[in-house]
Motif scaffolding. Structure first.
Motif, PDB file in Angstrom:
ATOM      1  N   PHE A  75       8.921  27.307  -2.319  1.00 26.27           N
ATOM      2  CA  PHE A  75       7.821  27.669  -1.425  1.00 26.27           C
ATOM      3  C   PHE A  75       6.679  26.658  -1.520  1.00 26.27           C
ATOM      4  O   PHE A  75       6.040  26.336  -0.513  1.00 26.27           O
ATOM      5  CB  PHE A  75       7.307  29.075  -1.754  1.00 26.27           C
ATOM      6  CG  PHE A  75       8.090  30.172  -1.086  1.00 26.27           C
ATOM      7  CD1 PHE A  75       7.914  30.450   0.259  1.00 26.27           C
ATOM      8  CD2 PHE A  75       9.012  30.923  -1.805  1.00 26.27           C
ATOM      9  CE1 PHE A  75       8.640  31.456   0.879  1.00 26.27           C
ATOM     10  CE2 PHE A  75       9.745  31.933  -1.198  1.00 26.27           C
ATOM     11  CZ  PHE A  75       9.562  32.198   0.154  1.00 26.27           C
ATOM     12  N   GLY A  76       6.421  26.147  -2.738  1.00 28.20           N
ATOM     13  CA  GLY A  76       5.366  25.167  -2.915  1.00 28.20           C
ATOM     14  C   GLY A  76       5.629  23.906  -2.118  1.00 28.20           C
ATOM     15  O   GLY A  76       4.743  23.391  -1.426  1.00 28.20           O
ATOM     16  N   PHE A  77       6.860  23.423  -2.169  1.00 27.70           N
ATOM     17  CA  PHE A  77       7.205  22.206  -1.421  1.00 27.70           C
ATOM     18  C   PHE A  77       7.185  22.469   0.086  1.00 27.70           C
ATOM     19  O   PHE A  77       6.755  21.601   0.863  1.00 27.70           O
ATOM     20  CB  PHE A  77       8.582  21.698  -1.850  1.00 27.70           C
ATOM     21  CG  PHE A  77       8.539  20.776  -3.040  1.00 27.70           C
ATOM     22  CD1 PHE A  77       8.307  19.430  -2.883  1.00 27.70           C
ATOM     23  CD2 PHE A  77       8.727  21.279  -4.326  1.00 27.70           C
ATOM     24  CE1 PHE A  77       8.263  18.576  -3.977  1.00 27.70           C
ATOM     25  CE2 PHE A  77       8.686  20.443  -5.427  1.00 27.70           C
ATOM     26  CZ  PHE A  77       8.449  19.091  -5.258  1.00 27.70           C
ATOM     27  N   LYS A  78       7.660  23.629   0.506  1.00 19.75           N
ATOM     28  CA  LYS A  78       7.684  23.930   1.938  1.00 19.75           C
ATOM     29  C   LYS A  78       6.271  24.047   2.497  1.00 19.75           C
ATOM     30  O   LYS A  78       5.959  23.488   3.557  1.00 19.75           O
ATOM     31  CB  LYS A  78       8.456  25.237   2.189  1.00 19.75           C
ATOM     32  CG  LYS A  78       9.948  25.185   1.858  1.00 19.75           C
ATOM     33  CD  LYS A  78      10.711  24.258   2.788  1.00 19.75           C
ATOM     34  CE  LYS A  78      10.837  24.815   4.186  1.00 19.75           C
ATOM     35  NZ  LYS A  78      11.669  23.964   5.061  1.00 19.75           N
ATOM     36  N   LEU A  79       5.402  24.770   1.796  1.00 18.48           N
ATOM     37  CA  LEU A  79       4.040  24.976   2.291  1.00 18.48           C
ATOM     38  C   LEU A  79       3.201  23.698   2.206  1.00 18.48           C
ATOM     39  O   LEU A  79       2.381  23.423   3.089  1.00 18.48           O
ATOM     40  CB  LEU A  79       3.360  26.098   1.501  1.00 18.48           C
ATOM     41  CG  LEU A  79       3.933  27.501   1.701  1.00 18.48           C
ATOM     42  CD1 LEU A  79       3.267  28.504   0.766  1.00 18.48           C
ATOM     43  CD2 LEU A  79       3.767  27.954   3.156  1.00 18.48           C
ATOM     44  N   SER A  80       3.419  22.907   1.151  1.00 18.67           N
ATOM     45  CA  SER A  80       2.619  21.689   0.993  1.00 18.67           C
ATOM     46  C   SER A  80       2.957  20.641   2.045  1.00 18.67           C
ATOM     47  O   SER A  80       2.179  19.716   2.279  1.00 18.67           O
ATOM     48  CB  SER A  80       2.825  21.091  -0.406  1.00 18.67           C
ATOM     49  OG  SER A  80       4.152  20.630  -0.570  1.00 18.67           O
ATOM     50  N   SER A  81       4.122  20.789   2.677  1.00 19.89           N
ATOM     51  CA  SER A  81       4.525  19.806   3.694  1.00 19.89           C
ATOM     52  C   SER A  81       3.963  20.126   5.079  1.00 19.89           C
ATOM     53  O   SER A  81       4.178  19.359   6.024  1.00 19.89           O
ATOM     54  CB  SER A  81       6.056  19.734   3.770  1.00 19.89           C
ATOM     55  OG  SER A  81       6.603  20.954   4.236  1.00 19.89           O
ATOM     56  N   LYS A  82       3.238  21.257   5.183  1.00 16.84           N
ATOM     57  CA  LYS A  82       2.641  21.609   6.477  1.00 16.84           C
ATOM     58  C   LYS A  82       1.668  20.515   6.927  1.00 16.84           C
ATOM     59  O   LYS A  82       0.970  19.913   6.118  1.00 16.84           O
ATOM     60  CB  LYS A  82       1.907  22.944   6.378  1.00 16.84           C
ATOM     61  CG  LYS A  82       2.819  24.158   6.244  1.00 16.84           C
ATOM     62  CD  LYS A  82       2.007  25.437   6.048  1.00 16.84           C
ATOM     63  CE  LYS A  82       1.102  25.699   7.222  1.00 16.84           C
ATOM     64  NZ  LYS A  82       0.311  26.938   7.045  1.00 16.84           N
ATOM     65  N   LYS A  83       1.618  20.296   8.214  1.00 14.91           N
ATOM     66  CA  LYS A  83       0.767  19.246   8.765  1.00 14.91           C
ATOM     67  C   LYS A  83      -0.710  19.652   8.698  1.00 14.91           C
ATOM     68  O   LYS A  83      -1.027  20.845   8.622  1.00 14.91           O
ATOM     69  CB  LYS A  83       1.169  18.950  10.210  1.00 14.91           C
ATOM     70  CG  LYS A  83       2.557  18.342  10.342  1.00 14.91           C
ATOM     71  CD  LYS A  83       2.879  18.047  11.798  1.00 14.91           C
ATOM     72  CE  LYS A  83       4.261  17.406  11.925  1.00 14.91           C
ATOM     73  NZ  LYS A  83       4.614  17.094  13.332  1.00 14.91           N
ATOM     74  N   PRO A  84      -1.613  18.686   8.720  1.00 12.19           N
ATOM     75  CA  PRO A  84      -3.053  19.004   8.732  1.00 12.19           C
ATOM     76  C   PRO A  84      -3.416  19.872   9.934  1.00 12.19           C
ATOM     77  O   PRO A  84      -2.767  19.802  10.978  1.00 12.19           O
ATOM     78  CB  PRO A  84      -3.715  17.629   8.823  1.00 12.19           C
ATOM     79  CG  PRO A  84      -2.695  16.676   8.286  1.00 12.19           C
ATOM     80  CD  PRO A  84      -1.361  17.241   8.688  1.00 12.19           C
ATOM     81  N   ASP A  85      -4.438  20.692   9.766  1.00 12.41           N
ATOM     82  CA  ASP A  85      -4.935  21.509  10.857  1.00 12.41           C
ATOM     83  C   ASP A  85      -6.466  21.474  10.816  1.00 12.41           C
ATOM     84  O   ASP A  85      -7.047  20.876   9.906  1.00 12.41           O
ATOM     85  CB  ASP A  85      -4.386  22.947  10.754  1.00 12.41           C
ATOM     86  CG  ASP A  85      -4.702  23.607   9.422  1.00 12.41           C
ATOM     87  OD1 ASP A  85      -5.840  23.448   8.935  1.00 12.41           O
ATOM     88  OD2 ASP A  85      -3.818  24.287   8.859  1.00 12.41           O
ATOM     89  N   PRO A  86      -7.148  22.095  11.770  1.00 11.83           N
ATOM     90  CA  PRO A  86      -8.617  22.026  11.797  1.00 11.83           C
ATOM     91  C   PRO A  86      -9.289  22.521  10.515  1.00 11.83           C
ATOM     92  O   PRO A  86     -10.348  22.021  10.121  1.00 11.83           O
ATOM     93  CB  PRO A  86      -8.994  22.907  12.993  1.00 11.83           C
ATOM     94  CG  PRO A  86      -7.800  22.806  13.898  1.00 11.83           C
ATOM     95  CD  PRO A  86      -6.612  22.757  12.985  1.00 11.83           C
ATOM     96  N   ASP A  87      -8.672  23.523   9.865  1.00  9.85           N
ATOM     97  CA  ASP A  87      -9.258  24.048   8.628  1.00  9.85           C
ATOM     98  C   ASP A  87      -8.895  23.224   7.407  1.00  9.85           C
ATOM     99  O   ASP A  87      -9.565  23.295   6.374  1.00  9.85           O
ATOM    100  CB  ASP A  87      -8.799  25.490   8.408  1.00  9.85           C
ATOM    101  CG  ASP A  87      -9.353  26.439   9.464  1.00  9.85           C
ATOM    102  OD1 ASP A  87     -10.481  26.191   9.935  1.00  9.85           O
ATOM    103  OD2 ASP A  87      -8.659  27.407   9.825  1.00  9.85           O
ATOM    104  N   HIS A  88      -7.808  22.462   7.496  1.00  9.90           N
ATOM    105  CA  HIS A  88      -7.346  21.643   6.369  1.00  9.90           C
ATOM    106  C   HIS A  88      -7.014  20.239   6.884  1.00  9.90           C
ATOM    107  O   HIS A  88      -5.839  19.881   7.020  1.00  9.90           O
ATOM    108  CB  HIS A  88      -6.118  22.276   5.704  1.00  9.90           C
ATOM    109  CG  HIS A  88      -6.321  23.705   5.317  1.00  9.90           C
ATOM    110  ND1 HIS A  88      -6.020  24.758   6.157  1.00  9.90           N
ATOM    111  CD2 HIS A  88      -6.833  24.262   4.178  1.00  9.90           C
ATOM    112  CE1 HIS A  88      -6.318  25.902   5.554  1.00  9.90           C
ATOM    113  NE2 HIS A  88      -6.810  25.625   4.359  1.00  9.90           N
ATOM    114  N   PRO A  89      -8.042  19.453   7.192  1.00 10.69           N
ATOM    115  CA  PRO A  89      -7.813  18.144   7.824  1.00 10.69           C
ATOM    116  C   PRO A  89      -7.067  17.147   6.945  1.00 10.69           C
ATOM    117  O   PRO A  89      -6.540  16.164   7.450  1.00 10.69           O
ATOM    118  CB  PRO A  89      -9.235  17.648   8.123  1.00 10.69           C
ATOM    119  CG  PRO A  89     -10.107  18.385   7.159  1.00 10.69           C
ATOM    120  CD  PRO A  89      -9.476  19.722   6.996  1.00 10.69           C
TER     121      PRO A  89
END
Length: 391
Positions: A75-89
């Motif tokens: 889960f850590g690897f899957k979630l950390s690979s999410k692309k940047p978004d307005p809240d997490h640039p």
């Protein structure tokens, strides 16, 4: 086996800096770890129950927690690979570090639980019914955990993953703990005192040690640790290889997760050169550093007066003065503003963490020493922390 599976399931499996490849390695190693740990849990639990060995059964549940750790890793690897978004640039890369912390807590919990059960076994010991099949299972478990340690450690180094390194340390801890269980099972056939419970306590404390080490590494990365000397040296060498750049200071490395470095630094440039020419050199340096180190770079230009003889002499005086206070002191951004009655000498001094002199006292001390040597000079000193930082 992992290398074979990587060649089958991971495209471009040698491109370790690629975020997608990192994610696939994390999922692959985590999934394989779940399979092996569940297998070990089943075998140890069955034969530990038959042998009435509290240490062996506890070691079985340790493998069950390892399977849960592998799930967290995935889960850590899957979630950390999410692309940047307005809240997490800057992306979600630090989630991988958080998963490493959770894995560390799993290790610590199992260590505490094992010590508690082992103390009970010392107070109310049960005879251990060891047999050859139990020993075969335990020896096989050690071999499996040795393999798991090596593949997790190897992949962790390749993809630069503290979470996977925590999993590797957990596997190494299991090698030691299961070896102690084997020793306990064997000794229980020849001695009357509850060696099983003693072995369980030893295993428990070793698991705690492993958990603390893993937590230290992962929490340290979250809090911010200094970049490696290799990285700092590499950045400086790459920067100084460019035309019109004569110095560097105030390097700051922001780590937002593997492959997500944000670097800023000050580059010293000759103050008498054409600004467009210098700006072009800075642009090229930014691109080259970003490409070489897979990061985002911002370089601030600091013009340096290289032809002012008075300023050159004063720099030598500053260097002598601060080195007398502490050999580790450095300085930068030196400039002079001449006046009719006196001149203001402005510069930044970098105070090492080992120096305990308060900033206000340090400024006055430096000023008095320089003013004593050059009565017409007044110092305007800014105290910086060591220029290499990581956040």
């Amino acid at each position: 086996m992992i290398s074979l599976l990587a060649r089958i399931f991971i495209k471009n499996n040698k491109d370790y800096s690629n975020l997608k490849v990192r994610e696939q390695y994390g999922v692959l190693c985590g999934g394989f770890g779940i399979f092996l740990n569940l297998l070990l849990f089943a075998l140890k639990f069955i034969f530990g129950t038959i042998a009435a060995s509290v240490a062996m059964v506890a070691d079985a549940f340790n493998n069950l927690s390892d399977a849960a750790s592998s799930i967290v890793q995935i889960f850590g690897f899957k979630l950390s690979s999410k692309k940047p978004d307005p809240d997490h640039p800057f992306g979600h890369g630090r989630i991988e570090y958080i998963s490493g912390v959770i894995i560390s807590f799993f290790i610590l919990y199992m260590g505490i639980d094992l010590i508690k059960d082992s103390v009970k076994a010392l107070i109310n010991p049960d005879p251990v019914k060891a047999d050859i099949f139990s020993l075969i299972v335990l020896v096989s478990a050690v071999l499996v955990k040795v393999y798991m340690y090596f593949y997790n450690h190897s992949v962790a180094k390749k993809i630069n993953s503290v979470a996977m390194e925590a999993t590797a340390k957990d596997s190494f801890g299991d090698v030691i703990s299961t070896s102690v269980v084997i020793l306990s099972v064997v000794l229980s056939r020849f001695v009357s005192f509850p060696v099983d419970g003693i072995g369980g306590i030893v295993v428990g404390f070793f698991i705690l040690k492993t958990g603390f080490e893993a937590a230290k590494d992962t929490v340290g990365t979250l809090l911010g640790t200094a970049p490696s000397e290799e990285l700092v040296k590499g950045i400086e060498e790459e920067l100084m290889a460019h035309e019109n750049i004569i110095g560097m200071h105030d390097l700051v490395v922001h780590d937002y997760g593997p492959g997500r470095l944000m670097i800023s630094l000050h580059a010293e440039v000759p103050g008498d050169k054409n600004i467009f020419e210098i700006h072009d050199s800075i642009d090229i340096a930014e691109v080259d550093i970003a490409t070489k180190f897979n990061c985002h770079v911002v370089i601030h230009m600091d013009p340096i007066d290289t032809k002012n003889k008075r300023l050159v002499d004063l720099k030598k005086l500053i260097d002598k003065t601060v080195k007398e206070i502490d050999p580790e002191f450095t300085y930068h951004d030196v400039r002079i503003v001449p006046g009719i009655t006196h001149s203001n000498l402005m510069f930044d001094v970098v105070k090492p963490f080992s120096c305990k002199i308060p900033d206000s006292e340090l400024k006055l001390l430096i000023h008095n020493k320089i003013h004593e040597a050059e009565p017409d000079v007044y110092c305007v000193v800014t105290v910086d922390q060591p220029f290499v930082k990581r956040t």
